[in-house]
Scaffold this motif. Sequence first.
Motif, PDB file in Angstrom:
ATOM      1  N   ASN A   1      68.469  53.093  76.957  1.00 55.00           N
ATOM      2  CA  ASN A   1      68.485  53.416  75.524  1.00 55.00           C
ATOM      3  C   ASN A   1      69.485  52.561  74.774  1.00 55.00           C
ATOM      4  OD1 ASN A   1      66.576  55.334  75.874  1.00 55.00           O
ATOM      5  ND2 ASN A   1      68.037  57.009  76.123  1.00 55.00           N
ATOM      6  N   ASN A   2      70.534  52.206  75.457  1.00 55.31           N
ATOM      7  CA  ASN A   2      71.525  51.326  74.866  1.00 55.31           C
ATOM      8  C   ASN A   2      70.908  50.008  74.466  1.00 55.31           C
ATOM      9  OD1 ASN A   2      74.093  52.128  74.459  1.00 55.31           O
ATOM     10  ND2 ASN A   2      74.847  51.577  76.470  1.00 55.31           N
ATOM     11  N   ARG A   3      70.148  49.457  75.395  1.00 53.28           N
ATOM     12  CA  ARG A   3      69.778  48.066  75.213  1.00 53.28           C
ATOM     13  C   ARG A   3      68.411  47.902  74.583  1.00 53.28           C
ATOM     14  NH1 ARG A   3      66.366  45.605  79.157  1.00 53.28           N
ATOM     15  NH2 ARG A   3      65.689  47.170  80.635  1.00 53.28           N
ATOM     16  N   VAL A   4      67.598  48.953  74.651  1.00 50.11           N
ATOM     17  CA  VAL A   4      66.255  48.781  74.132  1.00 50.11           C
ATOM     18  C   VAL A   4      66.116  49.530  72.820  1.00 50.11           C
ATOM     19  CG1 VAL A   4      63.821  49.177  74.549  1.00 50.11           C
ATOM     20  CG2 VAL A   4      65.292  48.456  76.411  1.00 50.11           C
TER      21      VAL A   4
ATOM     22  N   SER B   1      59.370  46.835  71.220  1.00 48.78           N
ATOM     23  CA  SER B   1      60.604  47.134  71.940  1.00 48.78           C
ATOM     24  C   SER B   1      61.368  45.835  72.078  1.00 48.78           C
ATOM     25  CB  SER B   1      60.306  47.682  73.328  1.00 48.78           C
ATOM     26  OG  SER B   1      59.289  48.637  73.242  1.00 48.78           O
ATOM     27  N   SER B   2      62.585  45.836  71.619  1.00 47.87           N
ATOM     28  CA  SER B   2      63.396  44.640  71.776  1.00 47.87           C
ATOM     29  C   SER B   2      64.682  45.008  72.471  1.00 47.87           C
ATOM     30  CB  SER B   2      63.774  44.032  70.431  1.00 47.87           C
ATOM     31  OG  SER B   2      62.762  44.203  69.516  1.00 47.87           O
ATOM     32  N   GLU B   3      65.207  44.021  73.179  1.00 47.80           N
ATOM     33  CA  GLU B   3      66.513  44.216  73.781  1.00 47.80           C
ATOM     34  C   GLU B   3      67.541  43.872  72.723  1.00 47.80           C
ATOM     35  OE1 GLU B   3      67.418  43.524  78.168  1.00 47.80           O
ATOM     36  OE2 GLU B   3      68.141  41.731  77.186  1.00 47.80           O
ATOM     37  N   VAL B   4      68.503  44.750  72.540  1.00 48.08           N
ATOM     38  CA  VAL B   4      69.525  44.487  71.537  1.00 48.08           C
ATOM     39  C   VAL B   4      70.873  44.418  72.228  1.00 48.08           C
ATOM     40  CG1 VAL B   4      68.320  45.602  69.653  1.00 48.08           C
ATOM     41  CG2 VAL B   4      69.808  46.947  71.095  1.00 48.08           C
ATOM     42  N   ASN B   5      71.799  43.741  71.601  1.00 44.63           N
ATOM     43  CA  ASN B   5      73.151  43.749  72.146  1.00 44.63           C
ATOM     44  C   ASN B   5      73.969  44.830  71.454  1.00 44.63           C
ATOM     45  OD1 ASN B   5      73.950  42.808  69.690  1.00 44.63           O
ATOM     46  ND2 ASN B   5      74.328  40.714  70.375  1.00 44.63           N
ATOM     47  N   ALA B   6      75.236  44.915  71.821  1.00 46.19           N
ATOM     48  CA  ALA B   6      76.053  46.019  71.336  1.00 46.19           C
ATOM     49  C   ALA B   6      76.179  46.005  69.818  1.00 46.19           C
ATOM     50  CB  ALA B   6      77.431  45.968  71.970  1.00 46.19           C
ATOM     51  N   ARG B   7      76.015  44.851  69.194  1.00 45.27           N
ATOM     52  CA  ARG B   7      76.124  44.792  67.750  1.00 45.27           C
ATOM     53  C   ARG B   7      74.793  45.082  67.074  1.00 45.27           C
ATOM     54  NH1 ARG B   7      78.591  40.777  64.440  1.00 45.27           N
ATOM     55  NH2 ARG B   7      78.615  42.634  63.158  1.00 45.27           N
ATOM     56  N   GLY B   8      73.782  45.332  67.878  1.00 45.82           N
ATOM     57  CA  GLY B   8      72.499  45.685  67.314  1.00 45.82           C
ATOM     58  C   GLY B   8      71.601  44.494  67.042  1.00 45.82           C
TER      59      GLY B   8
ATOM     60  N   LYS C   1      65.784  39.758  72.695  1.00 52.18           N
ATOM     61  CA  LYS C   1      64.447  39.274  73.035  1.00 52.18           C
ATOM     62  C   LYS C   1      63.446  40.418  72.917  1.00 52.18           C
ATOM     63  CE  LYS C   1      65.024  39.898  78.010  1.00 52.18           C
ATOM     64  NZ  LYS C   1      65.348  39.254  79.258  1.00 52.18           N
ATOM     65  N   LEU C   2      62.222  40.028  72.666  1.00 50.34           N
ATOM     66  CA  LEU C   2      61.150  41.000  72.509  1.00 50.34           C
ATOM     67  C   LEU C   2      60.655  41.389  73.890  1.00 50.34           C
ATOM     68  CD1 LEU C   2      59.551  42.202  70.118  1.00 50.34           C
ATOM     69  CD2 LEU C   2      57.830  40.463  70.552  1.00 50.34           C
ATOM     70  N   LEU C   3      60.621  42.683  74.172  1.00 49.07           N
ATOM     71  CA  LEU C   3      60.170  43.124  75.488  1.00 49.07           C
ATOM     72  C   LEU C   3      58.686  43.467  75.467  1.00 49.07           C
ATOM     73  CD1 LEU C   3      63.122  45.483  76.417  1.00 49.07           C
ATOM     74  CD2 LEU C   3      62.762  43.144  77.178  1.00 49.07           C
ATOM     75  N   LYS C   4      58.283  44.130  74.392  1.00 45.42           N
ATOM     76  CA  LYS C   4      56.907  44.603  74.353  1.00 45.42           C
ATOM     77  C   LYS C   4      56.512  44.721  72.895  1.00 45.42           C
ATOM     78  CE  LYS C   4      55.654  48.863  75.188  1.00 45.42           C
ATOM     79  NZ  LYS C   4      55.619  50.176  75.766  1.00 45.42           N
ATOM     80  N   ASN C   5      55.285  44.397  72.604  1.00 46.55           N
ATOM     81  CA  ASN C   5      54.845  44.494  71.223  1.00 46.55           C
ATOM     82  C   ASN C   5      53.445  45.074  71.184  1.00 46.55           C
ATOM     83  OD1 ASN C   5      55.120  44.220  68.494  1.00 46.55           O
ATOM     84  ND2 ASN C   5      54.140  42.212  68.467  1.00 46.55           N
ATOM     85  N   GLU C   6      53.313  46.185  70.500  1.00 45.64           N
ATOM     86  CA  GLU C   6      51.994  46.785  70.337  1.00 45.64           C
ATOM     87  C   GLU C   6      51.654  46.750  68.868  1.00 45.64           C
ATOM     88  OE1 GLU C   6      51.553  50.769  71.859  1.00 45.64           O
ATOM     89  OE2 GLU C   6      52.106  50.071  73.857  1.00 45.64           O
TER      90      GLU C   6
END
Lengths: 646, 373
Positions: free
Chosen positions: A62-65, A228-235, A239-244
């Motif tokens: 949940n942190n990263r996605v 769904s994207s991976e985000v860093n701690a600053r938000g 990178k894009l993980l999944k796109n519907e």
Amino acid sequence: MARKIFEEIEEIPERDDDALDVLKRRLVVVSVIVMIFTALIIARLWYLQIDHGDDYKDLAFNNRVRIRQVAAPRGHILDRNGKEIVTNRPSFNVVLVREDSQNLEDVLKRLAGVLHEDTSELWKRIRDASGTAPHIPIVLKEDISWDTLAYLENHNQDFSGIRIAVVPVRIYHYGDLASHLIGYLGIINKKELAEADPEKYTGEDLIGKMGLEKLRENDLRGQKGSSSSEVNARGFEQKLLKNEEPTPGKEIRLTLDVDLQQVAESMMDQEDRAGAVVATEVNTGRVLVAASAPKIHLDDFTGGISTENWNALLANPKHPLINKVVQGQYPPGSTYKIVTALAALATGTVTESTIFNCPGHFQFGNRVYMCWRHSGHGAVDIRRAITESCDVYFYQAGIKMGVDTLADFARKLGLGQKTGIEMEHEKSGLIPTREWKLKQYKQKWQDGETVSVAIGQGYDLATPLQINMMTATVANGGKVFLPQIVEAVHESDGRSTDQFHPKLIRELTGMGKYMAIVREGLVGVVNGDRGTARAARIDGIAVAGKTGSAQVVKLAQYKGMKEEDIPYKYRDHAWFTCYAPADDPEIAVTVLVEHGLHGGSEAAPIAKAILMKYFETRLQAMAKEKEDRKNAKPAAPVTPGTAARP
Amino acid sequence: MFRLDRRLFANFDWILLLLLLLICGMAFFSLYSATYPPKPQGMPLYLKQCYLLLIGFCGYIFLISFDYQELHSWNYPMYVLILLLLVVAFFLGKSAGGAQRWINLGFMKLQPSEPAKLMLVITLASYYSRNEVIDGYSLKDLGIPIILTAIPFVFIMMQPDLGTALMLGVIFVSMTVFVKIRLSTYAILGCCAGAVGAFGWLRLLKPYQKQRIETFFNPENDPMGHGYQILQSKIAVGSGEMFGKGYMKGTQGHLHFLPERHTDFAFSVWGEEWGFVGSVFFLSIYFFMLLWGLNVAMTSRDRFGMLLAYGIVMLIFWQAVINLMMILGFLPVVGIPLPLFSYGGSSLLTTLLGMGILMNIRMRRFQTSCAKE
């Protein structure tokens, strides 16, 4: 060699130092302490990584996605000819992302200048959203203009943390056309959210609040997409993980005809009329016009209606919030004589040659019931009674049949029950019976009441749509159709899922010849010299109809008063219901003007305007034909003798 | 000075060196992952770490080259030098707005408070070995050690660096308790410590320092502050599960959720990427090395060597325990690194020097003091 060294080492005697031995013993204790701490830390690792590893894995996920939902474009609403009534357009909102923002105070000052807003208003919006995560955008201003957008985009380095969010909003191509029918969208409320599928809706979604937007929510809504994207701690997205991709909502094609609807609404808007106009196809039940006046302004509702506007709507004496097509219940007045006439003929109470004498009044018991024409109609048969709307004729016919027989026919024609149209809060109207009165009032039915009911007064109540359906049934020879407003529902890929089929609710059999007699009377209403709706006459198209005036109150003090002196809210409602062409009916039009006094003068011209529009091409063709004929025989003189034949 | 007789080679403790190299190797690998991708400007940290290791092992070799007894005579000059450095760092820090604790040497930033820890160990070991009291130290006997500890303690407190200052206290207590003090002295010292602690909490601690401690007890009061750091660290370690996410595949570290991920929280990265198995492997080697160090103390030939070895082990042990407990959510955030594993030149060099001394003691365990002459 090494061995030798070792041996040498062994030879070195142990120092018999007591103090050193004490320290050595302590070192053993210290070693144990070190081992205890090691065990403690490993136990803690076990707890975190093995016992609760799954929990922490979820937390890390949940942190990263960041899952961002992408709203599906809502389905369009078109009229029967494919004219767009409601579509979407992109709206540009100014949003603030707090975690990216610097020098917020200066930025807001500049922004307020650009947006022509007060800084305090912007601060208020930020305060209202405090408590949300700092990467969640706060909307500062909705729907900015292109110029403002261009300015902000060009100067974005001056507006740190300010971004533009593109949100689809509804665009109403015909303004408030059919506003009661179309309805509007609003932010989903707690109750709706609780009932909705949590997979599909989240707290800030828009949902249909009224009309078709509400009833067809499931079709129009479409399927949300998500990325769904991976985000860093600053938000920041890494990178894009999944796109519907979202699935757009289905397109709804109505049976409504925008042109006719516009005619109806503009006629009602003249003189600020209140009431309803309904037009349907006689042989299918397709609704062509469904107008309720006054209209509501859909734009007032988008984004939540202000208390001020809401109170104004509630206080308006013309009740704009009510969709009068199905929610307005009025005494049907003389339009009900169609029912009485049919019942009388079908039960054999009267025949087409039965004649009643109308002296202008009718005495029943110790009461005298007046005919609308106080001087009386003289000897009338059923056709003339319909054409001239003779009250006395129907008093007598009604009394002979009794209220229950009348009610039976009224119900067969669709009165006193919901039509089942796809509109909210449809009212069923009221067709009284003896049993009903006993149940409702614990009183016996008085025969005198039948007199009133026979001419559509008393307890009788009907909605404009019901009167229209009754008219259509008489016009088509006995078929009661389900009135429908959706012609087809198209998937976004163009497939049609829900195609219109006429739905026959019931068919009245053995009534054909009686209906024909009634229809003859109705033709006379419009086309006869003494008809009450001569204002609806159209050259070239035979219109048949019936006028009605529905008494709102029966107050002695207004008797004999000039109509224009009666207060608006006590004036009679004006009815006109008709169909055309009379010999091969296609369309039935019903008009109710609240407190319009006379159907013939107030309601009939509105129906005529709609019919003129409906038959426009045919009338033009006829006019052209006429013109051509005139041109072909320019010299042919019209002999006065033939023209004056009575 | 390099009069190394063969006995020294024969007594070289290869296991101690191997353990040290293993730990430095794991630290290097983890550092590479934690700082990946390297910052575009400047030397990448893993490369810097290479140079630091090189310098450190040079110091290590230097420190095993002479008998540790020499430290007796070097002790006070070094002590004064370190105090001077602390003073310089303090005034440099003042001019830099209070945030600076180091002296820029060009190739590295020297934090004098790190060697100060080792210095205190040497000083106390030297003092206690020279002043032996058989039936336990009285308060009077402890006067000088207390003063020797208090001076750098106050300097470091003023920087302010609460964690390191407390470390000095921990070293003092570890070593003083070890050499045995009188029961009455315990009582008096206990009371004094309590009083100083209360006074410190009320008057000396900076608000942010208090907040860190308060946050630890009520983490939900400060979800984005230090409670956040601890939580992110727990998430990182916990989400490693049994076998970890794999080298360079930790999300918590690479996506910057972990604060200080190559310094104080370096072990979180290890735990996330190598899981329970890798963590236990690391900790086993780490603590085995410490136990081995205690064995060095046990087998040392004299009181100084024993106290010195013990003190060095304790210096590493307590820092490691405090750091790990913080990472695993047992303690509040205190700025204490995991020796050898956390990135930081001063700490690494100091620890390597300490390990050099340890090896020195090991190598000379069978020499009599007179061998020096």
